[in-house]
Design an enzyme around this catalytic site. Structure first.
Site, PDB file in Angstrom:
ATOM      1  N   ARG A  90       0.776  -1.251   0.000  1.00 65.02           N
ATOM      2  CA  ARG A  90       0.000   0.000   0.000  1.00 65.02           C
ATOM      3  C   ARG A  90       0.801   1.292   0.000  1.00 65.02           C
ATOM      4  O   ARG A  90       0.206   2.370   0.080  1.00 65.02           O
ATOM      5  CB  ARG A  90      -0.956   0.030   1.203  1.00 65.02           C
ATOM      6  CG  ARG A  90      -1.918  -1.152   1.303  1.00 65.02           C
ATOM      7  CD  ARG A  90      -2.746  -1.309   0.072  1.00 65.02           C
ATOM      8  NE  ARG A  90      -3.850  -2.260   0.253  1.00 65.02           N
ATOM      9  CZ  ARG A  90      -4.505  -2.831  -0.739  1.00 65.02           C
ATOM     10  NH1 ARG A  90      -4.154  -2.579  -1.985  1.00 65.02           N
ATOM     11  NH2 ARG A  90      -5.500  -3.650  -0.496  1.00 65.02           N
ATOM     12  N   HIS A 122      -3.226 -16.157  -8.508  1.00 62.56           N
ATOM     13  CA  HIS A 122      -4.389 -16.519  -7.682  1.00 62.56           C
ATOM     14  C   HIS A 122      -5.518 -17.259  -8.410  1.00 62.56           C
ATOM     15  O   HIS A 122      -6.626 -16.762  -8.540  1.00 62.56           O
ATOM     16  CB  HIS A 122      -4.949 -15.310  -6.930  1.00 62.56           C
ATOM     17  CG  HIS A 122      -5.098 -14.032  -7.679  1.00 62.56           C
ATOM     18  ND1 HIS A 122      -5.610 -13.957  -8.957  1.00 62.56           N
ATOM     19  CD2 HIS A 122      -4.826 -12.747  -7.302  1.00 62.56           C
ATOM     20  CE1 HIS A 122      -5.641 -12.696  -9.328  1.00 62.56           C
ATOM     21  NE2 HIS A 122      -5.176 -11.946  -8.355  1.00 62.56           N
ATOM     22  N   ASN A 142     -10.746 -10.550  -4.632  1.00 62.82           N
ATOM     23  CA  ASN A 142     -10.838 -10.713  -6.084  1.00 62.82           C
ATOM     24  C   ASN A 142      -9.597 -11.475  -6.544  1.00 62.82           C
ATOM     25  O   ASN A 142      -8.490 -10.999  -6.313  1.00 62.82           O
ATOM     26  CB  ASN A 142     -10.874  -9.354  -6.793  1.00 62.82           C
ATOM     27  CG  ASN A 142     -12.074  -8.527  -6.435  1.00 62.82           C
ATOM     28  OD1 ASN A 142     -13.065  -9.025  -5.936  1.00 62.82           O
ATOM     29  ND2 ASN A 142     -11.994  -7.226  -6.678  1.00 62.82           N
ATOM     30  N   ASP A 167      -1.263 -12.849  -1.560  1.00 67.41           N
ATOM     31  CA  ASP A 167      -2.035 -11.702  -2.061  1.00 67.41           C
ATOM     32  C   ASP A 167      -2.460 -10.811  -0.888  1.00 67.41           C
ATOM     33  O   ASP A 167      -3.572 -10.296  -0.850  1.00 67.41           O
ATOM     34  CB  ASP A 167      -3.246 -12.154  -2.875  1.00 67.41           C
ATOM     35  CG  ASP A 167      -3.859 -11.028  -3.707  1.00 67.41           C
ATOM     36  OD1 ASP A 167      -3.214  -9.975  -3.849  1.00 67.41           O
ATOM     37  OD2 ASP A 167      -4.993 -11.196  -4.199  1.00 67.41           O
TER      38      ASP A 167
END
Length: 446
Positions: free
Chosen positions: A65, A237, A284, A311
């Site tokens: 982030r 993923h 997601n 993730d």
């Protein structure tokens, strides 16, 4: 030069578990053997007493982030949580603010990590519909690879122009990692559920909106394009059993041009968990059925899936507590991934040799990382000791993520990380951080 001698460990490495010792001198593994003697009075001796010694995990997909979203996380806070969880190297994604879609912005992220990261690091360069010129400037020996979002996710970097995609696949020699979900399918599904529920769609419908069809369509197209162009493709993923049919289990990893990853949450949770966990397990691609989970586990064990990652994608609880439409996707995992994988070992779902192969050896081979991912003489000393019989419960009091929560809160794990060594520095020991490790920019043998 500091020295550390780890005695009486069960060393999990290269498909075997052997009892022995490991000597660390400076930032390297100096010796691996059955019984190593102390050579100097200032050697720090750690008696593993039968604990498992593994190479530090290499997490090939995290979102830390920084820059721009530091109310959620920073490279410093999340890399510290990572080493407490046995992850000594991470590869971070480009959907920060600003997005890492130019060489200059990418190097700014490397500069931040160079000053603050506890773990070793690299970053993905972000592809868009209009930055091919910048992509072609990226030096593949210095950067982990190229990340393309073929379905929109947190921080919209959707690449949806077929001509641009084919040009990128044809022209770059970077490893291309992709997020695969078909945008048209998702939009159609979302419209149908919004017609029924407005913004108050029950979160249980997330895997119906971001459906098996959306994942399979996108993954199969990306693989077809890679085969057509000869590109080196890594599919992030996987979340469906059906997608695993697209991958080859026969070739050795070093010979594969198309590889796959699965994330911990898709191996652990299923759609049955939405009722209790709600948007805290909104990711997601979506967590899907128990049948999908079992299919992913089977593909992981038989070699169709090559890598396990996290993730890791933290958001604040205020953000996650929004209704389905407005709650962002993603959750924090780096501190608890290895403990969860060891739980799967206890439950007979994964061997320790497989865990080490898929979290350390294979990421090192796949990304061609120099001198990491194995317990070998001369390699960087990134090492983790795990006590497989030391139960502990995840709680707000022991969570290290800046966001302060975990989807595993209340869960008791039977195993815990006791020691983490990063580049020869004992950075984590029995819930404390005795020394400040300095992560290094990883080097690629390409």
């Amino acid at each position: 030069m500091s020295t550390i001698l780890i005695k009486n460990a069960n060393i999990v490495n290269e498909g075997k578990i052997i009892q022995g010792d490991v000597m660390v001198e400076g930032d390297r593994i100096a010796e691996v053997g059955g019984s190593i003697s102390v050579k100097s009075a200032d050697t720090r001796v750690i008696d593993a007493d039968g604990q498992f010694l593994i190479p530090g995990m290499i997490d090939d997909q995290v979102h830390f982030r920084e820059p721009g979203l530091t109310h959620k996380a920073t490279i410093e806070t999340e890399s510290k949580a990572a080493i407490a969880g046995g992850i000594t190297t991470f590869i971070e994604m480009p959907n920060t603010v600003p997005q890492a879609t130019t060489i200059e912005l990418l190097e700014e992220k490397f500069a931040i990590a160079g000053k603050t990261s506890w773990a070793n690091y690299s970053f993905m360069f972000g592809g868009t519909n209009d930055n091919l010129e910048e992509i072609l400037k990226v030096d593949k020996t210095k950067v982990a690879g190229l990340k393309l979002f073929l379905g929109s996710s947190t921080g919209n970097m959707l690449v949806d122009n077929p001509k641009v995609l084919e040009e990128i696949f044809s022209k770059t020699d970077l490893l291309i990692s992709v997020h695969c979900e078909d945008e048209a399918t998702i939009k159609k599904n979302m419209a149908e559920y919004r017609k029924m529920y407005g913004d108050d769609i029950p979160v249980e419908f997330h895997p119906k909106i971001r459906s098996e069809e959306a994942c399979y369509l996108s993954s199969s197209r990306a693989i077809a394009l890679a085969k057509k162009t000869g590109a080196r493709l890594h599919v992030f993923h996987l979340s469906t059993a059906r997608e695993t049919e697209l991958f080859d289990k026969k070739k050795p990893l070093a010979e594969k041009k198309i590889t796959a990853e699965v994330c911990l949450h898709h191996l652990w949770f299923s759609e049955e968990d939405y009722a209790a966990k709600g948007t805290r397990i909104k990711w997601n691609p979506a967590v899907k059925t128990a049948k999908d989970r079992e299919g992913l586990l089977k593909a992981l064990n038989d070699g169709r899936i090559d890598v396990i990652a996290t993730d890791h994608a933290p958001h604040t609880l205020d953000e996650k507590n929004n209704n389905y439409v407005n709650a962002p996707s993603g959750g924090p995992l780096v501190q608890h991934a290895l403990a969860a994988l060891f739980e799967m070992y206890h439950n007979g779902k994964l061997s320790l040799e497989t865990i080490v192969r898929k979290t350390a050896h294979n990421p090192a081979i796949l990304f061609e990382i120099k001198d990491r991912g194995f317990i070998r003489k001369g390699y960087k000393a990134d090492l983790v000791l795990v006590d497989s019989n030391s139960p502990w419960t995840v709680s707000r009091e022991n969570i290290l993520y800046k966001c302060g929560w975990s989807p595993f809160e209340g869960r008791t794990f039977r195993s815990r990380v006791t020691h983490t060594i990063v580049n020869g520095c004992l950075a984590y020991e029995n819930l404390k951080f005795p020394n400040r490790s300095k992560g290094e920019r990883i080097i690629f043998d390409r």
